[in-house]
Design a protein around this motif. Structure first.
Motif, PDB file in Angstrom:
ATOM      1  N   SER A   1       0.814  -1.217   0.000  1.00 15.82           N
ATOM      2  CA  SER A   1       0.000   0.000   0.000  1.00 15.82           C
ATOM      3  C   SER A   1       0.849   1.271   0.000  1.00 15.82           C
ATOM      4  CB  SER A   1      -0.948   0.007   1.202  1.00 15.82           C
ATOM      5  OG  SER A   1      -0.208   0.121   2.407  1.00 15.82           O
ATOM      6  N   ASP A   2       2.165   1.117   0.048  1.00 18.53           N
ATOM      7  CA  ASP A   2       3.077   2.266   0.069  1.00 18.53           C
ATOM      8  C   ASP A   2       3.356   2.705  -1.374  1.00 18.53           C
ATOM      9  OD1 ASP A   2       5.242   4.026   0.183  1.00 18.53           O
ATOM     10  OD2 ASP A   2       6.187   2.955   1.842  1.00 18.53           O
ATOM     11  N   GLU A   3       2.686   3.771  -1.800  1.00 17.24           N
ATOM     12  CA  GLU A   3       2.806   4.231  -3.185  1.00 17.24           C
ATOM     13  C   GLU A   3       4.230   4.657  -3.524  1.00 17.24           C
ATOM     14  OE1 GLU A   3      -0.199   7.101  -4.121  1.00 17.24           O
ATOM     15  OE2 GLU A   3      -1.804   5.760  -3.440  1.00 17.24           O
ATOM     16  N   ALA A   4       4.924   5.279  -2.598  1.00 13.99           N
ATOM     17  CA  ALA A   4       6.307   5.701  -2.853  1.00 13.99           C
ATOM     18  C   ALA A   4       7.200   4.480  -3.056  1.00 13.99           C
ATOM     19  CB  ALA A   4       6.825   6.558  -1.693  1.00 13.99           C
ATOM     20  N   ASP A   5       6.995   3.453  -2.260  1.00 11.16           N
ATOM     21  CA  ASP A   5       7.777   2.233  -2.400  1.00 11.16           C
ATOM     22  C   ASP A   5       7.472   1.557  -3.736  1.00 11.16           C
ATOM     23  OD1 ASP A   5       9.662   0.322  -1.196  1.00 11.16           O
ATOM     24  OD2 ASP A   5       7.937  -1.048  -1.235  1.00 11.16           O
ATOM     25  N   GLN A   6       6.212   1.523  -4.112  1.00  6.59           N
ATOM     26  CA  GLN A   6       5.826   0.930  -5.399  1.00  6.59           C
ATOM     27  C   GLN A   6       6.469   1.684  -6.563  1.00  6.59           C
ATOM     28  OE1 GLN A   6       3.903  -1.881  -5.978  1.00  6.59           O
ATOM     29  NE2 GLN A   6       4.058  -2.180  -3.782  1.00  6.59           N
TER      30      GLN A   6
ATOM     31  N   ALA B   1      10.728   2.033 -10.739  1.00  3.22           N
ATOM     32  CA  ALA B   1      11.878   2.737 -11.298  1.00  3.22           C
ATOM     33  C   ALA B   1      13.109   1.835 -11.342  1.00  3.22           C
ATOM     34  CB  ALA B   1      12.174   3.996 -10.484  1.00  3.22           C
ATOM     35  N   VAL B   2      13.332   1.076 -10.296  1.00  5.34           N
ATOM     36  CA  VAL B   2      14.477   0.153 -10.258  1.00  5.34           C
ATOM     37  C   VAL B   2      14.299  -0.924 -11.317  1.00  5.34           C
ATOM     38  CG1 VAL B   2      15.635  -1.617  -8.862  1.00  5.34           C
ATOM     39  CG2 VAL B   2      15.079   0.608  -7.862  1.00  5.34           C
ATOM     40  N   ALA B   3      13.106  -1.467 -11.454  1.00  5.52           N
ATOM     41  CA  ALA B   3      12.854  -2.500 -12.476  1.00  5.52           C
ATOM     42  C   ALA B   3      13.079  -1.940 -13.862  1.00  5.52           C
ATOM     43  CB  ALA B   3      11.442  -3.045 -12.326  1.00  5.52           C
ATOM     44  N   SER B   4      12.648  -0.713 -14.091  1.00  7.25           N
ATOM     45  CA  SER B   4      12.838  -0.080 -15.391  1.00  7.25           C
ATOM     46  C   SER B   4      14.327   0.115 -15.686  1.00  7.25           C
ATOM     47  CB  SER B   4      12.113   1.251 -15.425  1.00  7.25           C
ATOM     48  OG  SER B   4      12.346   1.916 -16.646  1.00  7.25           O
ATOM     49  N   LEU B   5      15.069   0.589 -14.683  1.00  2.69           N
ATOM     50  CA  LEU B   5      16.502   0.790 -14.848  1.00  2.69           C
ATOM     51  C   LEU B   5      17.201  -0.539 -15.126  1.00  2.69           C
ATOM     52  CD1 LEU B   5      19.066   2.538 -14.746  1.00  2.69           C
ATOM     53  CD2 LEU B   5      19.078   2.164 -12.268  1.00  2.69           C
TER      54      LEU B   5
END
Length: 73
Positions: free
Chosen positions: A51-56, A61-65
């Motif tokens: 439920s943590d939108e910032a963590d999601q 972003a990490v997956a994209s990188l």
């Protein structure tokens, strides 16, 4: 207390460690209660992270990188 064959075999294995039947049953009950508590705590932590939108957003972003850095082929 009535035990089925599977539970009796498990009890015998625990007793083979030098415990009395009563101690084996007590320890088994306590250990299972601790496992249930740990599972509930882990489930609560997972729910909080989901439920943590910032963590999601950070995970995305990490997956994209990582996808950008992946070698072709």
């Amino acid at each position: 207390m009535r035990l089925d064959p599977e539970a009796l075999r498990a009890l015998r294995r625990v007793e083979a460690q030098g415990l009395t039947q009563s101690e084996a049953v007590r320890r088994s009950i306590v250990n299972e209660a601790e496992r249930l508590r740990d599972r509930r705590a882990l489930a609560a932590e997972v729910a909080a992270l989901e439920s943590d939108e910032a963590d999601q957003a950070e995970m995305a972003a990490v997956a994209s990188l990582m996808e950008e850095l992946r070698a072709p082929g």
